[in-house]
Scaffold this active site. Sequence first.
Site, PDB file in Angstrom:
ATOM      1  N   LYS A 204       0.720  -1.210   0.204  1.00 29.39           N
ATOM      2  CA  LYS A 204      -0.109  -0.038  -0.078  1.00 29.39           C
ATOM      3  C   LYS A 204       0.905   1.196   0.065  1.00 29.39           C
ATOM      4  CE  LYS A 204      -4.139   1.526   2.328  1.00 29.39           C
ATOM      5  NZ  LYS A 204      -4.448   1.956   3.534  1.00 29.39           N
ATOM      6  N   TYR A 234      -6.273  -2.826  -4.840  1.00 27.87           N
ATOM      7  CA  TYR A 234      -6.421  -1.620  -5.695  1.00 27.87           C
ATOM      8  C   TYR A 234      -7.876  -0.647  -5.510  1.00 27.87           C
ATOM      9  CZ  TYR A 234      -1.877  -3.028  -7.767  1.00 27.87           C
ATOM     10  OH  TYR A 234      -0.598  -3.320  -7.989  1.00 27.87           O
TER      11      TYR A 234
END
Lengths: 255, 268
Positions: A204, A234
């Site tokens: 991330k 995502y």
Amino acid sequence: MLAHNLLLPSPSSSSSSPSPFAFDPHRRRLPRLHPLFSDAAAAPARLAGASRRIKFLPLKSSFWETIRSGFLKDSATQIVDPPISPEEEEEILPQEFLLFEKTLPDGSLEQIMFSSGGDVDVYDLQALCDKVGWPRRPLSKLAAALKNSYIVATLHSIRHSPESDESAQTKLIGMARATSDHAFNATIWDVLVDPSYQGQGLGKTLVENLIRTLLQRDIGNISLFADSKVVDFYRNLGFEADPEGIKGMFWYPKY
Amino acid sequence: MASAASPIHHRPIFSTTMELRWARRPVTRKPHVLRLPPSAGPSSVPIYISTRPGHVDPGALRDLYTSCNLSCRRFPDVGPGRRVPEEEEGGDGRGVPLDKLRVALAHSAVVVSVFCRDEDLSPDAEQSAVVGIGGLVSKVLPRVDPSDGRLVGFGRAVSDLGLTASIYDVMVIPSLRGMGIGRMIVKRIVRILTSRDIYDIAALCSENERPLFEACGFGDDILGSTTMMYTRTASNGHGVVKCAGPNLLLVPTPKDRTASSTSTNSLN
């Protein structure tokens, strides 16, 4: 309209103002952080590593202390936030900052460093791709792709042994890269994190830093092609599948 | 017999950076009959296709974007009916900002442009009489130059010159559509990329561009990957926003400390 996210330093830490210091491109050392330091005045350093774009710049004084003081003596995990800098120069300044560090049971210190300088050893990358189970690609092509990518972000784990005489061991544990035309479009390829370091938010961080750098350059079309297993990953980062009917097509040679 | 010093001809990778092609509208009658009833645009047009980025004038390119109703920002998708908003941040109110276009062109690995003569675009090009032998020659062997010809088609690709490439902004002016020019552009881009040993070629296309790419050998990903774009705006998040063309995209901030952050959002 660029708005700056202003966060005040935490009240518990000592309120000394961070002092800017000049880049020393030849010094590829880490910030002098002692695991048991008592004053919380160490600001995350911005070193330009052995990357191709090295500038002499006084550090901007927009740091703030984000190190929380007071932690346990054994197995301490401390989170250091990267500094948000104001309006950057025209070119991308290679950034390098400490994500977090941890004292391992054997007394050695492990630091996770983020870098956008693109300093990747192509053999290390090939080994990392093998670890995550990706098919092998020719090394020369891999090297060319890295060289011509707009941003290559890497995560390295640096282990300092308890005896300060020995040199630190560096290991590549994550990478993400983006190609771009430097003006409008960018595509993110090849996001990978070492399996033994997954699950900690490192992927991330990689992608978020890529996006932040791209948006600061006013590159608005950020796209990527996600495997079915990582679509949700995502989506949580703010990506949308097939927005407004835009689909990606790939070329297949007809024999 | 040969002289001692014979010249060595170095052939560049692409021996023709500019070539003359004939673009023809498909006919429903017998193949050798080229004249169609007068429709939008001529039925057969000599065009020059070029792969040199230096042939593209950014101003002409910007006008092409406008006449094709395209902007460099993918979304919001304007669709076929609506006009592209001409207000662009940092622009002079005439469409795509020129300085960014120059930067984009400079960093595109492949740039293909298509030119044609001004006289061929006028609606009575077909009917104009061939005057003398000079006129006949100029009709049969047209001389099209990027300096005095009109830019009518364009396509570019961004690549890392090792593994992957992405094709963007393929366009042809409306009056010359349906003649195979778009396909010529895409096929030329693909040919250049494959000659540089790049076979992983992607194209982000909207619904109305799909037939063009399918005709050139593109298809959905066999590995089943999903195309995703960053679309997080201020409405579904909070924090710093950045203007990216007509959108206001949210910049990810490192580790929001508290839910009620002391961030300042200035949205105009």
